[in-house]
Scaffold this motif. Sequence first.
Motif, PDB file in Angstrom:
ATOM      1  N   TYR A  45      26.769  33.342  49.632  1.00  0.00           N
ATOM      2  CA  TYR A  45      28.089  33.998  49.659  1.00  0.00           C
ATOM      3  C   TYR A  45      28.060  34.778  48.297  1.00  0.00           C
ATOM      4  CZ  TYR A  45      32.885  35.558  49.534  1.00  0.00           C
ATOM      5  OH  TYR A  45      34.227  36.257  49.434  1.00  0.00           O
ATOM      6  N   ILE A  46      28.555  36.104  48.384  1.00  0.00           N
ATOM      7  CA  ILE A  46      28.547  37.030  47.206  1.00  0.00           C
ATOM      8  C   ILE A  46      29.987  37.550  47.184  1.00  0.00           C
ATOM      9  CG2 ILE A  46      27.628  39.228  46.093  1.00  0.00           C
ATOM     10  CD1 ILE A  46      24.902  38.763  47.508  1.00  0.00           C
ATOM     11  N   MET A  47      30.508  37.353  45.918  1.00  0.00           N
ATOM     12  CA  MET A  47      32.040  37.749  45.812  1.00  0.00           C
ATOM     13  C   MET A  47      31.897  39.370  45.764  1.00  0.00           C
ATOM     14  SD  MET A  47      33.447  35.197  43.128  1.00  0.00           S
ATOM     15  CE  MET A  47      33.648  33.414  43.341  1.00  0.00           C
ATOM     16  N   ASN A  48      33.070  39.715  46.234  1.00  0.00           N
ATOM     17  CA  ASN A  48      33.237  41.364  45.841  1.00  0.00           C
ATOM     18  C   ASN A  48      33.921  41.390  44.226  1.00  0.00           C
ATOM     19  OD1 ASN A  48      36.200  40.863  46.018  1.00  0.00           O
ATOM     20  ND2 ASN A  48      36.181  41.453  48.060  1.00  0.00           N
ATOM     21  N   GLU A  49      34.021  42.650  43.773  1.00  0.00           N
ATOM     22  CA  GLU A  49      34.460  42.726  42.661  1.00  0.00           C
ATOM     23  C   GLU A  49      36.073  42.191  42.167  1.00  0.00           C
ATOM     24  OE1 GLU A  49      33.788  46.744  40.798  1.00  0.00           O
ATOM     25  OE2 GLU A  49      32.773  47.083  42.528  1.00  0.00           O
ATOM     26  N   ASP A  50      36.971  42.226  43.111  1.00  0.00           N
ATOM     27  CA  ASP A  50      38.179  41.600  43.129  1.00  0.00           C
ATOM     28  C   ASP A  50      38.147  40.147  42.898  1.00  0.00           C
ATOM     29  OD1 ASP A  50      39.449  44.185  43.138  1.00  0.00           O
ATOM     30  OD2 ASP A  50      39.718  44.322  44.983  1.00  0.00           O
ATOM     31  N   GLU A  51      37.407  39.567  43.725  1.00  0.00           N
ATOM     32  CA  GLU A  51      37.231  38.341  43.877  1.00  0.00           C
ATOM     33  C   GLU A  51      36.716  37.667  42.390  1.00  0.00           C
ATOM     34  OE1 GLU A  51      36.692  36.578  48.203  1.00  0.00           O
ATOM     35  OE2 GLU A  51      35.100  37.927  47.434  1.00  0.00           O
ATOM     36  N   CYS A  52      35.601  38.362  41.822  1.00  0.00           N
ATOM     37  CA  CYS A  52      35.135  38.070  40.711  1.00  0.00           C
ATOM     38  C   CYS A  52      35.893  38.235  39.495  1.00  0.00           C
ATOM     39  CB  CYS A  52      33.752  39.034  40.333  1.00  0.00           C
ATOM     40  SG  CYS A  52      32.353  38.748  41.477  1.00  0.00           S
ATOM     41  N   PHE A  53      36.831  39.241  39.636  1.00  0.00           N
ATOM     42  CA  PHE A  53      37.748  39.513  38.556  1.00  0.00           C
ATOM     43  C   PHE A  53      38.640  38.252  38.504  1.00  0.00           C
ATOM     44  CE2 PHE A  53      41.121  41.103  36.335  1.00  0.00           C
ATOM     45  CZ  PHE A  53      40.596  42.005  35.129  1.00  0.00           C
ATOM     46  N   GLU A  54      39.118  38.000  39.900  1.00  0.00           N
ATOM     47  CA  GLU A  54      40.400  36.935  39.914  1.00  0.00           C
ATOM     48  C   GLU A  54      39.530  35.573  39.386  1.00  0.00           C
ATOM     49  OE1 GLU A  54      43.454  37.209  40.241  1.00  0.00           O
ATOM     50  OE2 GLU A  54      43.164  39.352  40.202  1.00  0.00           O
ATOM     51  N   GLY A  55      38.567  35.307  39.707  1.00  0.00           N
ATOM     52  CA  GLY A  55      37.877  33.716  39.694  1.00  0.00           C
ATOM     53  C   GLY A  55      37.410  33.668  38.250  1.00  0.00           C
ATOM     54  N   SER A  56      37.464  34.672  37.457  1.00  0.00           N
ATOM     55  CA  SER A  56      36.533  34.763  36.025  1.00  0.00           C
ATOM     56  C   SER A  56      37.818  34.150  34.959  1.00  0.00           C
ATOM     57  CB  SER A  56      36.018  35.999  35.406  1.00  0.00           C
ATOM     58  OG  SER A  56      35.102  36.451  36.576  1.00  0.00           O
ATOM     59  N   GLU A  57      37.372  33.698  33.631  1.00  0.00           N
ATOM     60  CA  GLU A  57      37.893  33.436  32.790  1.00  0.00           C
ATOM     61  C   GLU A  57      37.836  34.372  31.760  1.00  0.00           C
ATOM     62  OE1 GLU A  57      37.332  29.396  31.269  1.00  0.00           O
ATOM     63  OE2 GLU A  57      37.601  28.515  33.359  1.00  0.00           O
ATOM     64  N   LEU A  58      36.853  35.333  31.496  1.00  0.00           N
ATOM     65  CA  LEU A  58      36.513  36.059  30.807  1.00  0.00           C
ATOM     66  C   LEU A  58      35.640  37.290  31.569  1.00  0.00           C
ATOM     67  CD1 LEU A  58      36.632  37.104  27.842  1.00  0.00           C
ATOM     68  CD2 LEU A  58      34.256  35.878  27.366  1.00  0.00           C
ATOM     69  N   VAL A  59      36.153  38.557  31.322  1.00  0.00           N
ATOM     70  CA  VAL A  59      35.563  39.585  31.767  1.00  0.00           C
ATOM     71  C   VAL A  59      35.402  40.718  30.782  1.00  0.00           C
ATOM     72  CG1 VAL A  59      35.730  41.603  33.642  1.00  0.00           C
ATOM     73  CG2 VAL A  59      36.572  39.443  34.206  1.00  0.00           C
ATOM     74  N   GLY A  86      31.161  45.130  23.713  1.00  0.00           N
ATOM     75  CA  GLY A  86      31.795  45.503  25.074  1.00  0.00           C
ATOM     76  C   GLY A  86      33.300  45.317  25.069  1.00  0.00           C
ATOM     77  N   LYS A  87      33.871  45.785  25.995  1.00  0.00           N
ATOM     78  CA  LYS A  87      35.477  45.961  26.067  1.00  0.00           C
ATOM     79  C   LYS A  87      35.843  44.623  26.901  1.00  0.00           C
ATOM     80  CE  LYS A  87      39.317  48.808  27.421  1.00  0.00           C
ATOM     81  NZ  LYS A  87      39.522  49.762  28.227  1.00  0.00           N
ATOM     82  N   VAL A  88      36.791  43.979  26.429  1.00  0.00           N
ATOM     83  CA  VAL A  88      37.073  42.760  26.996  1.00  0.00           C
ATOM     84  C   VAL A  88      38.388  43.186  27.811  1.00  0.00           C
ATOM     85  CG1 VAL A  88      38.349  40.494  26.945  1.00  0.00           C
ATOM     86  CG2 VAL A  88      36.728  41.055  25.154  1.00  0.00           C
ATOM     87  N   LEU A  89      38.159  42.946  29.306  1.00  0.00           N
ATOM     88  CA  LEU A  89      39.346  43.522  30.189  1.00  0.00           C
ATOM     89  C   LEU A  89      40.266  42.089  30.748  1.00  0.00           C
ATOM     90  CD1 LEU A  89      36.603  45.370  32.755  1.00  0.00           C
ATOM     91  CD2 LEU A  89      37.986  46.148  30.872  1.00  0.00           C
ATOM     92  N   LYS A  90      39.568  40.934  30.535  1.00  0.00           N
ATOM     93  CA  LYS A  90      40.293  39.833  31.110  1.00  0.00           C
ATOM     94  C   LYS A  90      40.284  38.621  30.162  1.00  0.00           C
ATOM     95  CE  LYS A  90      41.282  36.592  34.660  1.00  0.00           C
ATOM     96  NZ  LYS A  90      40.886  36.094  35.962  1.00  0.00           N
ATOM     97  N   THR A  91      41.025  37.736  29.340  1.00  0.00           N
ATOM     98  CA  THR A  91      40.557  36.589  28.836  1.00  0.00           C
ATOM     99  C   THR A  91      41.601  35.516  29.154  1.00  0.00           C
ATOM    100  OG1 THR A  91      40.189  35.267  26.863  1.00  0.00           O
ATOM    101  CG2 THR A  91      41.763  37.475  26.630  1.00  0.00           C
ATOM    102  N   VAL A  92      41.104  34.230  29.312  1.00  0.00           N
ATOM    103  CA  VAL A  92      42.125  33.193  29.769  1.00  0.00           C
ATOM    104  C   VAL A  92      42.253  32.124  28.693  1.00  0.00           C
ATOM    105  CG1 VAL A  92      42.711  31.268  31.381  1.00  0.00           C
ATOM    106  CG2 VAL A  92      41.857  33.602  32.185  1.00  0.00           C
TER     107      VAL A  92
END
Length: 152
Positions: A45-59, A86-92
């Motif tokens: 199963y390969i995630m789409n971009e939205d699923e990857c972004f939501e499931g990540s702790e750091l993007v 790089g540019k940090v887009l999301k961090t938890v």
Amino acid sequence: MNKKLIMGLPALLMLLFIGCEKKYQSPAHYENDLFSDEHQEGKAYIMNEDECFEGSELVIASSSVKLADSSKGRGKSFFLYKVGSGKVLKTVRDSTVETPMLFLSPYKLKLKNNDSMYVYLKKLEGYRLIARDRNLKYQWLKGASVYPVKKK
């Protein structure tokens, strides 16, 4: 005659019971696969971009991701990648991320030269010895693919 009957009856009953097939002892006979329509062997199963972004702790969006090291051929394969900048887009977990940084991937990523890509990471699980030695905190998100950064 009674002695022969008494001695022979248990032997006869034992042969009778051994010869009987017990269907309840074979669980495959009663097996009912409730998820038979969901089995897809050989397909990941390969995630789409939205699923990857939501499931990540750091993007991170970066154009400087390179293969730094690998253990291919020395036990369980894993690959170490280096993110130069790089540019940090999301961090938890962390409020700041120091670059250059290393992350681990259990499989080789298909990187394209000089293309910006999204790096989807989660907290490193396992690999204690190499994590301490190389100061690793993150690993590639399982099921994520390499997606290029979209130009706006």
